[in-house]
Scaffold this motif. Structure first.
Motif, PDB file in Angstrom:
ATOM      1  N   MET A  30       0.833  -1.213   0.000  1.00 41.27           N
ATOM      2  CA  MET A  30       0.000   0.000   0.000  1.00 41.27           C
ATOM      3  C   MET A  30       0.862   1.256   0.000  1.00 41.27           C
ATOM      4  O   MET A  30       2.016   1.242   0.450  1.00 41.27           O
ATOM      5  N   GLU A  31       0.295   2.343  -0.508  1.00 44.98           N
ATOM      6  CA  GLU A  31       0.933   3.660  -0.542  1.00 44.98           C
ATOM      7  C   GLU A  31      -0.083   4.684  -0.046  1.00 44.98           C
ATOM      8  O   GLU A  31      -1.111   4.903  -0.683  1.00 44.98           O
ATOM      9  N   ILE A  32       0.192   5.286   1.097  1.00 47.31           N
ATOM     10  CA  ILE A  32      -0.672   6.328   1.656  1.00 47.31           C
ATOM     11  C   ILE A  32       0.085   7.653   1.571  1.00 47.31           C
ATOM     12  O   ILE A  32       1.206   7.777   2.060  1.00 47.31           O
ATOM     13  N   ASP A  33      -0.543   8.661   0.960  1.00 47.82           N
ATOM     14  CA  ASP A  33       0.163   9.912   0.655  1.00 47.82           C
ATOM     15  C   ASP A  33       0.672  10.631   1.900  1.00 47.82           C
ATOM     16  O   ASP A  33       1.816  11.079   1.949  1.00 47.82           O
ATOM     17  N   PHE A  34      -0.184  10.759   2.913  1.00 44.44           N
ATOM     18  CA  PHE A  34       0.217  11.468   4.139  1.00 44.44           C
ATOM     19  C   PHE A  34      -0.412  10.809   5.362  1.00 44.44           C
ATOM     20  O   PHE A  34      -1.505  10.234   5.284  1.00 44.44           O
ATOM     21  N   LEU A  35       0.287  10.909   6.477  1.00 48.87           N
ATOM     22  CA  LEU A  35      -0.234  10.513   7.788  1.00 48.87           C
ATOM     23  C   LEU A  35      -0.127  11.714   8.711  1.00 48.87           C
ATOM     24  O   LEU A  35       0.930  12.351   8.776  1.00 48.87           O
TER      25      LEU A  35
ATOM     26  N   THR B  46      -7.716   1.811  -3.323  1.00 53.08           N
ATOM     27  CA  THR B  46      -7.257   0.474  -2.953  1.00 53.08           C
ATOM     28  C   THR B  46      -6.355   0.504  -1.731  1.00 53.08           C
ATOM     29  O   THR B  46      -6.561  -0.231  -0.756  1.00 53.08           O
ATOM     30  N   SER B  47      -5.340   1.372  -1.747  1.00 49.10           N
ATOM     31  CA  SER B  47      -4.389   1.419  -0.628  1.00 49.10           C
ATOM     32  C   SER B  47      -5.053   1.896   0.650  1.00 49.10           C
ATOM     33  O   SER B  47      -4.792   1.370   1.732  1.00 49.10           O
ATOM     34  N   LEU B  48      -5.909   2.895   0.538  1.00 45.66           N
ATOM     35  CA  LEU B  48      -6.566   3.427   1.729  1.00 45.66           C
ATOM     36  C   LEU B  48      -7.446   2.367   2.383  1.00 45.66           C
ATOM     37  O   LEU B  48      -7.449   2.212   3.611  1.00 45.66           O
ATOM     38  N   LYS B  49      -8.171   1.615   1.585  1.00 50.47           N
ATOM     39  CA  LYS B  49      -9.040   0.580   2.142  1.00 50.47           C
ATOM     40  C   LYS B  49      -8.228  -0.551   2.776  1.00 50.47           C
ATOM     41  O   LYS B  49      -8.602  -1.084   3.824  1.00 50.47           O
ATOM     42  N   LYS B  50      -7.099  -0.904   2.170  1.00 51.95           N
ATOM     43  CA  LYS B  50      -6.204  -1.894   2.772  1.00 51.95           C
ATOM     44  C   LYS B  50      -5.698  -1.397   4.122  1.00 51.95           C
ATOM     45  O   LYS B  50      -5.625  -2.153   5.099  1.00 51.95           O
ATOM     46  N   CYS B  51      -5.323  -0.120   4.173  1.00 49.44           N
ATOM     47  CA  CYS B  51      -4.785   0.473   5.404  1.00 49.44           C
ATOM     48  C   CYS B  51      -5.842   0.458   6.507  1.00 49.44           C
ATOM     49  O   CYS B  51      -5.550   0.123   7.666  1.00 49.44           O
ATOM     50  N   ILE B  52      -7.078   0.802   6.158  1.00 49.89           N
ATOM     51  CA  ILE B  52      -8.164   0.808   7.137  1.00 49.89           C
ATOM     52  C   ILE B  52      -8.408  -0.601   7.679  1.00 49.89           C
ATOM     53  O   ILE B  52      -8.579  -0.799   8.888  1.00 49.89           O
ATOM     54  N   ASN B  53      -8.406  -1.582   6.792  1.00 49.02           N
ATOM     55  CA  ASN B  53      -8.643  -2.966   7.209  1.00 49.02           C
ATOM     56  C   ASN B  53      -7.536  -3.490   8.115  1.00 49.02           C
ATOM     57  O   ASN B  53      -7.784  -4.189   9.102  1.00 49.02           O
ATOM     58  N   LYS B  54      -6.287  -3.141   7.788  1.00 47.21           N
ATOM     59  CA  LYS B  54      -5.147  -3.713   8.510  1.00 47.21           C
ATOM     60  C   LYS B  54      -4.862  -2.988   9.818  1.00 47.21           C
ATOM     61  O   LYS B  54      -4.456  -3.608  10.806  1.00 47.21           O
ATOM     62  N   TYR B  55      -5.091  -1.669   9.856  1.00 46.93           N
ATOM     63  CA  TYR B  55      -4.661  -0.876  11.014  1.00 46.93           C
ATOM     64  C   TYR B  55      -5.841  -0.152  11.678  1.00 46.93           C
ATOM     65  O   TYR B  55      -5.680   0.962  12.194  1.00 46.93           O
ATOM     66  N   SER B  56      -6.988  -0.761  11.707  1.00 52.36           N
ATOM     67  CA  SER B  56      -8.187  -0.087  12.207  1.00 52.36           C
ATOM     68  C   SER B  56      -8.029   0.418  13.646  1.00 52.36           C
ATOM     69  O   SER B  56      -8.582   1.465  14.014  1.00 52.36           O
ATOM     70  N   ASN B  57      -7.275  -0.301  14.478  1.00 52.30           N
ATOM     71  CA  ASN B  57      -7.086   0.122  15.872  1.00 52.30           C
ATOM     72  C   ASN B  57      -6.197   1.362  15.996  1.00 52.30           C
ATOM     73  O   ASN B  57      -6.235   2.066  17.005  1.00 52.30           O
TER      74      ASN B  57
END
Length: 449
Positions: A377-382, A408-419
């Motif tokens: 995944m690639e997320i532009d900013f945190l 795609t990447s944002l949804k993967k990030c939400i699923n993996k790091y929801s906590n």
């Protein structure tokens, strides 16, 4: 030019009451000297501005000779600049103070004396060359000045109502409705012109993009000359990074590839060059965080970074320089989103600029997993919440430059790091909406995050 930093200076004057000097740091040509002199003229009975970039040697020498005889120092300064100073009613401005390190070191003694207030302005101020032989005074406060933000641009354009309305809609999470198109149109003007005060002034007076571009090229030339003058020992590496910024941002991932500079290049060889450009506020560095969790700095991977220009208007002039000037046609196409390029370079750069001006340190998240596609995944900013809690502290941000995109990447990030995650955001050109737990914001709301 009305600037928000003026209010900060008023607060400093009231709270400090002469117990500290104030250093205004920032890139060249962002209005440090202008705002310092405006503040001195409007808030004090008298002032003296000492521009150390052109002050004679004898003036600079007084800060060595007369530190134990401040009566003579102040008398000489008043005689030279032909202005009278009044105890507790006057201020002295040390403009471009990096050109006289001894004057900066003298702040300790001048503040202790208590007769006057002191403002300093500086570019490249913390580079080792300028401070290696002095003791940085503890009696010095500092504030960083950025290019004009979107609201300051609106003020300059004569619009004082739009940004408060934008803020109200952001807080309520309501769409902008009828005013969205107007806000986007003004935002595109801001992105193209940039936030350098001289460029904004030229645009207000002429609405001629070629004249605006000429102003920006003069600033870029000044930066180039600064590199040659100040980046001793690293000027070749600094210039190679500086020249490569547009082509690196044009790439899909936008991560800076050192191999583009030199085969087998390593970060340890170029780290000081990136530091130089960042310290000069010419660029904003965005570092990879190995995990989107609390304490982004603890997860910082400094060998992987994105390199954004400090001002997006300057990036445009830096990028489209085939003929030495960006012509009117290119600017018109940029204005209406019709230029045949990936506009993501500009949109991501302006978001980085706005987040930086809002006080955020820049981080992104990039992960490659050859075996498991769900981990790629690639997320532009945190960005991190201002008040840390036990969970849900980090907001992932995706920036989209067109109306057709996937998440795609944002949804993967939400699923993996929801906590770990707080509100996920998408910044785009359309109006505000909330859908499936994701908040979609018009890009001009980025400063409010």
């Amino acid at each position: 030019m009305r600037r928000k930093i003026y209010q900060n200076l008023l607060e400093w004057k009231k709270i400090s009451n002469g117990s500290s000097a104030m250093l205004i740091e920032g890139a060249r040509r962002i209005g440090k000297s202008y705002i310092a002199e405006k503040f001195a003229r409007q808030e004090y009975e008298s002032y003296i501005l000492i521009d150390f970039s052109k002050a004679p040697k004898q003036v600079k020498g007084w800060f060595d000779i007369y530190l134990e005889d401040l009566d003579t120092l102040f008398m000489n300064i008043q005689l030279h600049y032909k202005k009278k100073l009044y105890p507790r009613k006057s201020i002295i401005i040390f403009d471009e103070v990096q050109d006289c390190p001894r004057a900066r070191a003298a702040i300790k003694h001048l503040v202790k004396d208590g007769r006057f207030d002191y403002l300093e302005t500086g570019s490249l101020i913390s580079i080792k060359k300028n401070v290696k032989n002095i003791l940085i005074p503890s009696e010095e406060d500092s504030i960083e000045m950025h290019p004009m933000d979107f609201e300051e641009f609106l003020w300059a354009m004569g619009d004082e109502m739009l940004m408060p309305y934008i803020q109200t809609q952001f807080e309520k999470k309501h769409p902008m409705g009828d005013f969205h198109r107007r806000a986007i149109n003004l935002f595109r003007q801001y992105m193209i012109v940039g936030g350098m005060p001289q460029a904004v002034l030229s645009y207000i007076e002429t609405h001629d993009f070629e004249k605006v571009d000429y102003v920006k090229r003069q600033i870029l030339k000044l930066y180039w000359n600064d590199i040659k003058k100040y980046a001793e020992g690293t000027e070749n590496r600094v210039t190679s990074i500086y020249d490569e910024i547009p082509s690196q941002l044009q790439k899909h991932e936008k991560k800076f590839r050192l191999s583009a500079l030199k085969e087998e290049a390593r970060m340890r060889d170029y780290e000081s060059a990136f530091f130089w450009l960042s310290d000069a506020r010419i660029i904003n560095c965005c570092y990879n965080a190995t995990e989107p969790s609390i304490g982004l700095r603890l997860n910082e991977e400094r060998t992987t970074l994105k390199c954004y220009m400090g001002d997006t208007g300057l990036l445009i002039s830096h990028a489209f320089d085939a003929h030495g000037i960006v012509n009117q046609e290119i600017y018109q196409k940029l204005m209406f989103g019709k230029l045949e390029i990936n506009e993501g370079m500009l949109v991501e750069n302006i978001v980085a600029q706005m987040l930086t001006a809002s006080g955020h340190k820049l981080f992104f998240y990039s992960r490659y997993d050859e075996k498991n596609a769900e981990n790629r995944m690639e997320i532009d900013f945190l960005i991190q919440k201002p008040i840390i809690t036990s969970r849900h502290n980090i907001s992932p941000i995706e920036v989209k430059s067109s109306n057709r995109y996937t998440l795609t990447s944002l949804k993967k990030c939400i699923n993996k790091y929801s906590n770990y995650l707080s509100t996920p955001y998408v910044l785009h050109y359309t109006d505000l909406k909330i859908e499936n737990g994701i908040t979609y914001l018009p890009i001009y709301m980025a400063p409010l995050l």
